[in-house]
Motif scaffolding. Structure first.
Motif, PDB file in Angstrom:
ATOM      1  N   PHE A 182       0.855  -1.073   0.111  1.00  0.00           N
ATOM      2  CA  PHE A 182       0.102  -0.052   0.079  1.00  0.00           C
ATOM      3  C   PHE A 182       0.688   1.351  -0.138  1.00  0.00           C
ATOM      4  O   PHE A 182       1.697   1.209   0.734  1.00  0.00           O
ATOM      5  CB  PHE A 182      -0.886   0.115   1.482  1.00  0.00           C
ATOM      6  CG  PHE A 182      -1.735   1.072   1.281  1.00  0.00           C
ATOM      7  CD1 PHE A 182      -2.786   1.391   0.659  1.00  0.00           C
ATOM      8  CD2 PHE A 182      -1.484   2.139   2.371  1.00  0.00           C
ATOM      9  CE1 PHE A 182      -3.746   2.610   0.806  1.00  0.00           C
ATOM     10  CE2 PHE A 182      -2.274   3.359   2.306  1.00  0.00           C
ATOM     11  CZ  PHE A 182      -3.405   3.401   1.613  1.00  0.00           C
ATOM     12  N   LEU A 183       0.540   2.025  -0.853  1.00  0.00           N
ATOM     13  CA  LEU A 183       1.205   3.741  -0.899  1.00  0.00           C
ATOM     14  C   LEU A 183      -0.068   4.610  -0.732  1.00  0.00           C
ATOM     15  O   LEU A 183      -0.752   4.565  -1.698  1.00  0.00           O
ATOM     16  CB  LEU A 183       2.084   3.629  -2.122  1.00  0.00           C
ATOM     17  CG  LEU A 183       2.646   5.151  -2.370  1.00  0.00           C
ATOM     18  CD1 LEU A 183       3.569   5.379  -1.400  1.00  0.00           C
ATOM     19  CD2 LEU A 183       3.084   5.071  -3.779  1.00  0.00           C
ATOM     20  N   GLY A 184       0.021   5.415   0.225  1.00  0.00           N
ATOM     21  CA  GLY A 184      -0.947   6.250   0.692  1.00  0.00           C
ATOM     22  C   GLY A 184      -0.979   7.032   1.800  1.00  0.00           C
ATOM     23  O   GLY A 184      -0.118   7.204   2.443  1.00  0.00           O
ATOM     24  N   ARG A 185      -2.159   7.169   2.049  1.00  0.00           N
ATOM     25  CA  ARG A 185      -2.460   7.970   3.420  1.00  0.00           C
ATOM     26  C   ARG A 185      -3.550   7.169   4.150  1.00  0.00           C
ATOM     27  O   ARG A 185      -4.638   6.745   3.525  1.00  0.00           O
ATOM     28  CB  ARG A 185      -2.886   9.309   3.301  1.00  0.00           C
ATOM     29  CG  ARG A 185      -3.322  10.234   4.375  1.00  0.00           C
ATOM     30  CD  ARG A 185      -3.326  11.689   4.189  1.00  0.00           C
ATOM     31  NE  ARG A 185      -1.789  12.113   4.244  1.00  0.00           N
ATOM     32  CZ  ARG A 185      -1.645  13.408   4.033  1.00  0.00           C
ATOM     33  NH1 ARG A 185      -2.356  14.510   3.993  1.00  0.00           N
ATOM     34  NH2 ARG A 185      -0.187  13.908   3.995  1.00  0.00           N
ATOM     35  N   VAL A 186      -3.256   7.141   5.703  1.00  0.00           N
ATOM     36  CA  VAL A 186      -4.664   6.410   6.407  1.00  0.00           C
ATOM     37  C   VAL A 186      -4.915   7.334   7.507  1.00  0.00           C
ATOM     38  O   VAL A 186      -4.051   8.191   7.967  1.00  0.00           O
ATOM     39  CB  VAL A 186      -4.337   5.193   6.964  1.00  0.00           C
ATOM     40  CG1 VAL A 186      -3.879   4.272   5.943  1.00  0.00           C
ATOM     41  CG2 VAL A 186      -3.033   5.333   8.117  1.00  0.00           C
ATOM     42  N   TRP A 187      -6.334   7.451   7.756  1.00  0.00           N
ATOM     43  CA  TRP A 187      -6.918   8.339   8.941  1.00  0.00           C
ATOM     44  C   TRP A 187      -7.308   7.442  10.098  1.00  0.00           C
ATOM     45  O   TRP A 187      -7.872   6.337   9.756  1.00  0.00           O
ATOM     46  CB  TRP A 187      -8.132   9.214   8.427  1.00  0.00           C
ATOM     47  CG  TRP A 187      -7.611  10.121   7.402  1.00  0.00           C
ATOM     48  CD1 TRP A 187      -7.545  11.491   7.859  1.00  0.00           C
ATOM     49  CD2 TRP A 187      -7.321  10.219   6.330  1.00  0.00           C
ATOM     50  NE1 TRP A 187      -7.466  12.424   6.848  1.00  0.00           N
ATOM     51  CE2 TRP A 187      -6.975  11.639   5.646  1.00  0.00           C
ATOM     52  CE3 TRP A 187      -7.136   9.214   5.352  1.00  0.00           C
ATOM     53  CZ2 TRP A 187      -6.649  11.826   4.382  1.00  0.00           C
ATOM     54  CZ3 TRP A 187      -6.944   9.559   3.992  1.00  0.00           C
ATOM     55  CH2 TRP A 187      -6.512  10.871   3.593  1.00  0.00           C
TER      56      TRP A 187
END
Length: 387
Positions: A182-187
């Motif tokens: 996974f490449l990205g952003r998590v909240w």
């Protein structure tokens, strides 16, 4: 002015340069202080606290995935290819029920699958992205494969969220392994310390297989687990050959219920055969709907003027820099209490879609009554962005 500068004596000019350097350093130091002050509200966590949060939400992510095996659910996946002006040039629509057996093996029963007209090729990796609930594991056993960077806090709806950027330490070699990361952003919810929203893509990509950035929202199911219920992507995929494919993805997960599948679910076209010893049951006769019974949902058209709370969307900083503007149309469903329970972007510049979508989710309305009974309402909200 140029002549005066050149006529300054050498000593004075040296002092002038020193003063200029000192002033530049002072301004840079001041700008750094201002930047730190602007981020103080969201970046005051210690390294130990950040590590604790990461350990907690990754542990709960593993628990969430194991608990998912105890649920059955429905997935409605729609992939569209778009042409000039946002016109739909092809579709891939697949509605399925998913269940897991006691060993955790997932089975799919296809409910609706019309002949695809999608302009691109739906690869096994694409189906895997849609076939479960986010296949990219961020659980403790995978921690050593990722870098986590805490970037601050953000408030979405009523939730205060920690925000982390996630990136693989080393990209897998697609020629040697099928593993994808996974490449990205998590909240992460600051109360439950569970992931409630993600935005990112699977990596690595190949020359012929590209993946869009997918934004996934989760909802609290049964008061314990944040399960994904809606995913959305709208992006132009650029291949190494120079070809461009504009895709839109909408995926809904619903009907979560506890329960295992005792029998493997197949993809049979028709209903299962009736056992010989079973007595056929005549189909129920349709009954006339009483005239006083209200419809389950009514169409409300454009709902902007009917809202009692209609927050303005944030104007994206990227659009501000380019002085861009445009109009975004969001289709919404409002429940019997006047709360927006569903929102989907129908049309508009990609640059403004996320801001419009988040604003639409916060809209509230007076309950709509039909024959004195509250009903759900479907309609659209229009958002105009002006530079």
């Amino acid at each position: 002015m140029l002549k005066k500068v050149f006529l300054v004596p050498l000593v004075s000019f040296s002092r002038y340069l020193l003063a200029l350097v000192f002033l530049t350093m002072l301004l840079a130091s001041g700008s750094q202080c201002l930047a730190q002050q602007g981020a103080d509200a969201s970046k005051t966590l210690s390294s130990a606290e950040v590590d604790r949060i990461i350990k907690s939400f990754t542990t709960k992510e593993a628990l969430f995935r194991s608990k998912l095996n105890e649920y059955v659910f429905r997935r409605d996946a729609l992939l569209q290819s778009l042409g000039m002006g946002g016109q739909i040039t092809g579709e891939y629509h697949r509605v399925s029920n998913f269940a897991f057996d006691e060993q955790g093996t997932r089975y799919e029963k296809i409910i609706l699958f019309p002949m695809p007209s999608f302009a691109g090729t739906v690869s096994p990796e694409d189906l895997e992205d849609l076939g479960g609930i986010n296949p990219f594991a961020l659980e403790p056993s995978k921690l050593d494969q990722y870098n986590f960077k805490y970037v601050g806090k953000e408030k979405i709806d009523e939730l205060d969220l920690y925000v982390f950027d996630v990136s693989p330490k080393v990209l897998p070699d697609p020629k040697k392994t099928k593993q994808r990361l996974f490449l990205g952003r998590v909240w992460v919810d600051d109360h439950d310390l569970q992931i409630v929203k993600t935005r990112g893509k699977g990596v690595p990509e190949t020359k012929t297989n590209k993946f869009p950035n997918v934004e996934t929202y989760r909802e609290l199911i049964d008061g314990h687990y944040w399960f994904p219920t809606y995913s959305y992507a709208d992006e132009e995929l650029i291949f190494d050959s120079g070809d461009v494919l504009h895709v839109r993805i909408k995926v809904r997960y619903s009907d979560f219920e506890m329960g295992h599948s005792k029998v493997r679910i197949t993809e049979a076209e028709g209903p299962p055969p009736t056992p010989a010893e079973a007595k056929p049951t005549p189909p129920p006769q349709p009954s006339e709907t009483p005239a006083s019974q209200p419809p389950e949902m009514v169409k409300g058209g454009v709902l902007n003027s009917k809202a009692i709370e209609l927050p303005e969307p944030e104007y994206p900083e990227e659009a501000r820099r380019s002085h861009a503007g445009g109009r975004v149309i969001v289709s919404v469903i409002v429940d019997e209490t006047g709360k927006t329970i569903s929102a989907e972007v129908e049309d508009g510049p990609i640059l403004f879609r996320r801001a419009a979508l988040e604003a639409a989710r916060k809209a509230k309305f007076k309950p709509t009554l039909v024959d004195g009974q509250p009903v759900k309402v479907s309609g659209i909200l229009e958002y105009r962005f002006a530079p």
